[in-house]
Write a protein that holds these residues in place. Structure first.
Motif, PDB file in Angstrom:
ATOM      1  N   VAL A  27       0.847  -1.196   0.000  1.00  0.00           N
ATOM      2  CA  VAL A  27       0.000   0.000   0.000  1.00  0.00           C
ATOM      3  C   VAL A  27       0.880   1.243   0.000  1.00  0.00           C
ATOM      4  N   GLY A  28       1.966   1.214   0.783  1.00  0.00           N
ATOM      5  CA  GLY A  28       2.873   2.357   0.823  1.00  0.00           C
ATOM      6  C   GLY A  28       3.499   2.660  -0.517  1.00  0.00           C
ATOM      7  N   ILE A  29       4.087   1.650  -1.144  1.00  0.00           N
ATOM      8  CA  ILE A  29       4.766   1.851  -2.437  1.00  0.00           C
ATOM      9  C   ILE A  29       3.758   2.223  -3.520  1.00  0.00           C
ATOM     10  N   THR A  30       2.590   1.546  -3.518  1.00  0.00           N
ATOM     11  CA  THR A  30       1.562   1.845  -4.518  1.00  0.00           C
ATOM     12  C   THR A  30       1.081   3.288  -4.382  1.00  0.00           C
ATOM     13  N   ALA A  31       0.888   3.763  -3.151  1.00  0.00           N
ATOM     14  CA  ALA A  31       0.446   5.149  -2.925  1.00  0.00           C
ATOM     15  C   ALA A  31       1.514   6.139  -3.361  1.00  0.00           C
ATOM     16  N   ILE A  32       2.778   5.778  -3.199  1.00  0.00           N
ATOM     17  CA  ILE A  32       3.859   6.652  -3.660  1.00  0.00           C
ATOM     18  C   ILE A  32       3.835   6.758  -5.181  1.00  0.00           C
ATOM     19  N   VAL A  33       3.550   5.631  -5.847  1.00  0.00           N
ATOM     20  CA  VAL A  33       3.451   5.636  -7.315  1.00  0.00           C
ATOM     21  C   VAL A  33       2.252   6.449  -7.767  1.00  0.00           C
ATOM     22  N   SER A  34       1.099   6.220  -7.118  1.00  0.00           N
ATOM     23  CA  SER A  34      -0.126   6.938  -7.467  1.00  0.00           C
ATOM     24  C   SER A  34      -1.053   6.926  -6.262  1.00  0.00           C
ATOM     25  N   PRO A  35      -1.470   8.100  -5.735  1.00  0.00           N
ATOM     26  CA  PRO A  35      -2.364   8.138  -4.577  1.00  0.00           C
ATOM     27  C   PRO A  35      -3.571   7.229  -4.780  1.00  0.00           C
ATOM     28  N   ILE A  36      -3.932   6.490  -3.745  1.00  0.00           N
ATOM     29  CA  ILE A  36      -4.997   5.492  -3.837  1.00  0.00           C
ATOM     30  C   ILE A  36      -6.308   6.087  -3.341  1.00  0.00           C
ATOM     31  N   VAL A  37      -7.255   6.210  -4.250  1.00  0.00           N
ATOM     32  CA  VAL A  37      -8.595   6.672  -3.879  1.00  0.00           C
ATOM     33  C   VAL A  37      -9.431   5.435  -3.561  1.00  0.00           C
ATOM     34  N   ILE A  38     -10.014   5.401  -2.369  1.00  0.00           N
ATOM     35  CA  ILE A  38     -10.746   4.231  -1.901  1.00  0.00           C
ATOM     36  C   ILE A  38     -12.241   4.512  -1.898  1.00  0.00           C
ATOM     37  N   GLN A  39     -13.011   3.602  -2.474  1.00  0.00           N
ATOM     38  CA  GLN A  39     -14.458   3.773  -2.511  1.00  0.00           C
ATOM     39  C   GLN A  39     -15.030   3.741  -1.089  1.00  0.00           C
ATOM     40  N   ARG A  40     -16.139   4.460  -0.902  1.00  0.00           N
ATOM     41  CA  ARG A  40     -16.766   4.529   0.418  1.00  0.00           C
ATOM     42  C   ARG A  40     -17.183   3.138   0.900  1.00  0.00           C
TER      43      ARG A  40
END
Length: 324
Positions: free
Chosen positions: A85-98
């Protein structure tokens, strides 16, 4: 040693190629049958990328290496949340559905708490050693069945706009047979590549005199989680953050409820040197995942938060090395 290094390189290449093929094939199938990328990530992709953990844990349980079996799952789940999750968010911010914040991520927290309780039976009933008996394995499999049923039941009620939003990215639709070939071929490369990587890494670790527990929590965990890492990064780079986060969530739930459940059913598992530091780290990581998505980032894991996740994993590794 040379053969182990070859296994590492070959495994890495197969994992990266397989992750790309699996993401493309699964996304194409999702668009064709009207299922969101999130559901595909929670089920098909999560199961495929958890296959290395399943193979490692079940074989380890059958051979009596229960520390490796449990350590692989605990370490993989910690790696999934903090590193992936950390590396993926660094690559592209993760928008999470409600809906993910209210349904799926809480299930990740619950699965971590269940494992924490099972790992502390010595405090609850006075057993000399914390065990995961066959009865607990069956209960975990029941939880897994409920999760799968609930995922597909809610998927049928998903709004068309939600599915379209997940599936609108990408170019012309892939042929159905080609999509299936990509999925099957990608899964095969992920499983075989993950196996070769772990075999090479474990061989090198054994030569260096590292214990089974440390191998399970670190090298085997990271190696068997490389499919999740590769798949999530590729999905994020292609703008499919729903599949990226769904893959991590689904994999963590699969690992505890299905992998440990199936492994404990094969043979009761002793936690051994897998202690509260490891189990509490997993629980804290799950709660951090929930907090950053729901309370702090307004359903978005930002790049800055991704750095915090990644540094958290580095701190955990440092602790393991110091206390090895």
């Amino acid at each position: 040693m040379l053969l182990d290094i070859v296994y590492l390189i070959v495994g890495m290449v197969l994992i990266l190629v397989g992750a790309n093929a699996l993401t493309d094939g699964a996304s194409a199938i999702a668009r064709r049958i009207g299922i969101s990328d999130l559901v595909v990530g929670l089920t098909v992709v999560a199961f495929g990328t958890s296959a290395p953990e399943l193979v490692i844990s079940m074989l380890s349980a059958a051979k009596g290496s229960t520390g490796l079996a449990i350590g692989n799952v605990v370490g993989s789940n910690i790696f999934n949340i903090l590193a992936i999750v950390g590396i993926t968010a660094i690559v592209s911010p993760i928008v999470i559905q409600r809906t993910v914040m209210t349904r799926e991520i809480p299930m990740v927290v619950i699965s971590s708490l269940v494992l924490l309780v099972l790992g502390n039976t010595v405090l609850l009933d006075g057993d000399a050693n914390a065990m995961l008996p066959r009865s607990a394995g069956i209960i975990l499999l029941v939880f897994f069945s409920i999760f799968i049923w609930y995922t597909f039941a809610t998927a049928k009620k998903a709004a068309p706009a939600e599915i379209d939003a997940d599936s609108s990215a990408g170019s012309s639709p892939m042929n159905l047979w080609k999509s299936l070939l990509w999925v099957v071929g990608g899964l095969a490369m992920l499983v075989f590549g993950g196996g070769r990587f772990v075999a090479g890494a474990s061989g090198i670790a054994s030569l260096l005199g590292i214990s089974d527990a440390i191998i399970g929590l670190t090298i085997a965990a990271a190696g068997s989680s490389l499919p999740e890492l590769a798949t999530s990064i590729v999905a994020a780079r292609k703008g499919r953050t729903s599949m990226a986060v769904g893959n991590v969530i689904g994999s963590n739930i699969f690992n505890i409820f299905f992998v440990l459940g199936a492994s404990a059913t094969v043979k009761p598992l002793a936690f051994g040197t897998i202690g509260n530091v490891d189990l509490l780290t997993l629980t804290a990581a799950s709660l951090l995942f929930l907090a950053c998505g729901w309370l702090i980032g307004k359903r978005t894991i930002t790049r800055a938060e991704g750095v915090v996740f990644a540094l958290g994993y580095v701190a955990y590794l440092v602790y393991l090395v110091i206390n090895a």
